[in-house]
Design a protein around this motif. Structure first.
Motif, PDB file in Angstrom:
ATOM      1  N   SER A 124       0.824  -1.209   0.000  1.00  0.00           N
ATOM      2  CA  SER A 124       0.000   0.000   0.000  1.00  0.00           C
ATOM      3  C   SER A 124       0.859   1.260   0.000  1.00  0.00           C
ATOM      4  O   SER A 124       0.506   2.267  -0.629  1.00  0.00           O
ATOM      5  N   VAL A 125       2.015   1.223   0.684  1.00  0.00           N
ATOM      6  CA  VAL A 125       2.923   2.371   0.663  1.00  0.00           C
ATOM      7  C   VAL A 125       3.536   2.529  -0.729  1.00  0.00           C
ATOM      8  O   VAL A 125       3.713   3.651  -1.215  1.00  0.00           O
ATOM      9  N   GLU A 126       3.849   1.412  -1.379  1.00  0.00           N
ATOM     10  CA  GLU A 126       4.352   1.475  -2.754  1.00  0.00           C
ATOM     11  C   GLU A 126       3.359   2.193  -3.658  1.00  0.00           C
ATOM     12  O   GLU A 126       3.739   3.042  -4.475  1.00  0.00           O
ATOM     13  N   THR A 127       2.080   1.874  -3.516  1.00  0.00           N
ATOM     14  CA  THR A 127       1.039   2.518  -4.317  1.00  0.00           C
ATOM     15  C   THR A 127       0.999   4.018  -4.053  1.00  0.00           C
ATOM     16  O   THR A 127       0.891   4.830  -4.978  1.00  0.00           O
TER      17      THR A 127
ATOM     18  N   ASN B 225       1.398   4.826   8.882  1.00  0.00           N
ATOM     19  CA  ASN B 225       1.538   6.259   9.097  1.00  0.00           C
ATOM     20  C   ASN B 225       2.163   6.944   7.887  1.00  0.00           C
ATOM     21  O   ASN B 225       1.735   8.034   7.478  1.00  0.00           O
ATOM     22  N   CYS B 226       3.163   6.296   7.303  1.00  0.00           N
ATOM     23  CA  CYS B 226       3.818   6.836   6.110  1.00  0.00           C
ATOM     24  C   CYS B 226       2.810   6.961   4.969  1.00  0.00           C
ATOM     25  O   CYS B 226       2.767   7.970   4.262  1.00  0.00           O
TER      26      CYS B 226
ATOM     27  N   SER C 153       0.466   9.928   5.521  1.00  0.00           N
ATOM     28  CA  SER C 153       1.138  11.211   5.277  1.00  0.00           C
ATOM     29  C   SER C 153       1.295  11.472   3.782  1.00  0.00           C
ATOM     30  O   SER C 153       1.018  12.581   3.299  1.00  0.00           O
ATOM     31  N   ILE C 154       1.741  10.460   3.047  1.00  0.00           N
ATOM     32  CA  ILE C 154       1.938  10.620   1.602  1.00  0.00           C
ATOM     33  C   ILE C 154       0.608  10.888   0.902  1.00  0.00           C
ATOM     34  O   ILE C 154       0.505  11.764   0.039  1.00  0.00           O
ATOM     35  N   ASN C 155      -0.424  10.143   1.286  1.00  0.00           N
ATOM     36  CA  ASN C 155      -1.735  10.345   0.675  1.00  0.00           C
ATOM     37  C   ASN C 155      -2.266  11.753   0.945  1.00  0.00           C
ATOM     38  O   ASN C 155      -2.942  12.341   0.097  1.00  0.00           O
ATOM     39  N   SER C 156      -1.956  12.294   2.111  1.00  0.00           N
ATOM     40  CA  SER C 156      -2.387  13.652   2.442  1.00  0.00           C
ATOM     41  C   SER C 156      -1.686  14.680   1.552  1.00  0.00           C
ATOM     42  O   SER C 156      -2.297  15.656   1.111  1.00  0.00           O
ATOM     43  N   VAL C 157      -0.396  14.452   1.287  1.00  0.00           N
ATOM     44  CA  VAL C 157       0.340  15.343   0.376  1.00  0.00           C
ATOM     45  C   VAL C 157      -0.295  15.307  -1.011  1.00  0.00           C
ATOM     46  O   VAL C 157      -0.509  16.350  -1.647  1.00  0.00           O
ATOM     47  N   VAL C 158      -0.595  14.100  -1.489  1.00  0.00           N
ATOM     48  CA  VAL C 158      -1.202  13.951  -2.814  1.00  0.00           C
ATOM     49  C   VAL C 158      -2.569  14.634  -2.863  1.00  0.00           C
ATOM     50  O   VAL C 158      -2.922  15.282  -3.857  1.00  0.00           O
ATOM     51  N   SER C 159      -3.340  14.526  -1.790  1.00  0.00           N
ATOM     52  CA  SER C 159      -4.665  15.146  -1.745  1.00  0.00           C
ATOM     53  C   SER C 159      -4.575  16.669  -1.859  1.00  0.00           C
ATOM     54  O   SER C 159      -5.348  17.297  -2.595  1.00  0.00           O
ATOM     55  N   ILE C 160      -3.636  17.276  -1.123  1.00  0.00           N
ATOM     56  CA  ILE C 160      -3.473  18.726  -1.192  1.00  0.00           C
ATOM     57  C   ILE C 160      -2.982  19.139  -2.582  1.00  0.00           C
ATOM     58  O   ILE C 160      -3.448  20.133  -3.153  1.00  0.00           O
ATOM     59  N   ALA C 161      -2.044  18.384  -3.137  1.00  0.00           N
ATOM     60  CA  ALA C 161      -1.536  18.692  -4.479  1.00  0.00           C
ATOM     61  C   ALA C 161      -2.663  18.619  -5.506  1.00  0.00           C
ATOM     62  O   ALA C 161      -2.757  19.463  -6.408  1.00  0.00           O
ATOM     63  N   THR C 162      -3.527  17.628  -5.372  1.00  0.00           N
ATOM     64  CA  THR C 162      -4.665  17.476  -6.268  1.00  0.00           C
ATOM     65  C   THR C 162      -5.619  18.662  -6.133  1.00  0.00           C
ATOM     66  O   THR C 162      -6.110  19.208  -7.128  1.00  0.00           O
TER      67      THR C 162
ATOM     68  N   ARG D 250       9.595   6.396  16.459  1.00  0.00           N
ATOM     69  CA  ARG D 250       9.264   7.667  17.114  1.00  0.00           C
ATOM     70  C   ARG D 250       9.725   8.845  16.259  1.00  0.00           C
ATOM     71  O   ARG D 250       8.979   9.813  16.081  1.00  0.00           O
ATOM     72  N   LYS D 251      10.940   8.765  15.728  1.00  0.00           N
ATOM     73  CA  LYS D 251      11.441   9.840  14.862  1.00  0.00           C
ATOM     74  C   LYS D 251      10.542  10.021  13.643  1.00  0.00           C
ATOM     75  O   LYS D 251      10.205  11.149  13.252  1.00  0.00           O
ATOM     76  N   ALA D 252      10.151   8.901  13.048  1.00  0.00           N
ATOM     77  CA  ALA D 252       9.307   8.958  11.853  1.00  0.00           C
ATOM     78  C   ALA D 252       7.946   9.574  12.161  1.00  0.00           C
ATOM     79  O   ALA D 252       7.425  10.389  11.390  1.00  0.00           O
ATOM     80  N   LEU D 253       7.373   9.199  13.293  1.00  0.00           N
ATOM     81  CA  LEU D 253       6.068   9.733  13.674  1.00  0.00           C
ATOM     82  C   LEU D 253       6.142  11.238  13.945  1.00  0.00           C
ATOM     83  O   LEU D 253       5.229  11.998  13.590  1.00  0.00           O
TER      84      LEU D 253
END
Length: 281
Positions: free
Chosen positions: A48-51, A130-131, A134-143, A216-219
């Protein structure tokens, strides 16, 4: 401001190794036969992260420019953390299954992966989820930014903004909950570090602690990114993006007619995210 070409190059420079690392981990996980359900779920999370990363690669230079340097840098940091976690986990997985051959778990490894490493497998799965959020949220704003062509915010656009805001707020809530649980795990491990019956072998404790610290760092990086994205989803920010879209859509170019005749041509460039339209996921 970062040049468009360097933006594309920097995003590719982060996503390509991330996709490569996840593909290798996915292959290792899929080769394990008779693996516990947590391993199978982890394999699904990797895919799913790959997608999501492939969707991110479609985001164009202009959209990254509208999102700004902070979102770009925080997105890259989020992806880098996820890549590092995958590489570390893959190294651990190979050590956990060192007695196994042909994808079939040996009894020693089945016991280890099936019981003792469940916490680390679950932690890796949560980090991947979580990753993806976050990525999907970036794509949503870009869209959203790509679709806004006028400074007048319509009701349809407001509806889209509400959906995007709700998506990001949900991701923020999930991340906050993960951080609370993670801090509790780290505290418990530190308190029990002197009790081998509770904490387990020294090597295992160090391995688990390293993964939890990485998570923790990633979150924390993702949480910063989500806060920035939430501000980008507000009406004021969307209106500013619309103004920039209008400014960049009309251009004046010099046109040469033969050797001595020249003039100017005004035109409208209706570019978007490389002409792509993001659908609902």
């Amino acid at each position: 401001m970062t040049e468009p070409l360097s933006i594309t190059a920097s995003v590719v420079g982060i996503t390509v190794p991330a996709l490569h690392g996840m593909r290798l981990l996915s292959e290792d996980l899929q080769q394990l036969k008779e693996a516990p359900k947590t391993v199978k779920r982890l394999s699904e999370d990797v895919q799913s992260v790959e997608t999501s990363l492939k969707l991110l690669q479609v985001v164009g230079e202009r959209e990254w420019d509208l999102l700004g340097t902070s979102v770009l840098d925080e997105s890259k940091a989020t992806i880098s953390s996820c890549t590092q976690a995958c590489n570390l986990f893959r190294t651990d997985l190979q050590r956990w299954t060192r007695h196994s051959e042909g994808g079939k778990l040996a009894w020693q490894d089945r016991t280890s992966v099936g019981f003792f490493k469940q916490g680390q497998i679950k932690a890796m799965s949560e980090q991947l989820q979580n990753c993806k959020l976050s990525i999907n949220s970036v794509v949503s704003i870009a869209t959203l930014y790509s679709s806004v062509r006028h400074t007048h915010i319509t009701e349809d656009i407001r509806g889209t903004m509400s959906l995007v805001q709700a998506e990001i707020k949900g991701a923020v809530t999930t991340t906050d909950k993960q951080l609370v649980v993670l801090e509790s795990k780290l505290e418990d491990m530190n308190l029990s570090s002197d009790d081998e019956k509770v904490a387990g072998p020294k090597e295992g404790r160090a391995e688990a602690l390293q993964q939890l610290e990485e998570e923790r760092k990633a979150l924390q990086v993702s949480r910063t990114l989500l806060d920035e994205l939430l501000s980008k989803a507000q009406e004021e920010s969307v209106a500013k993006a619309a103004i920039k879209n209008q400014d960049s859509s009309t251009t004046v170019t010099n046109v040469t007619f033969g050797k001595q005749n020249s003039g100017q041509q005004a035109g409208v460039i209706n570019g978007g995210v490389h002409g792509a339209v993001f659908g609902k996921r």
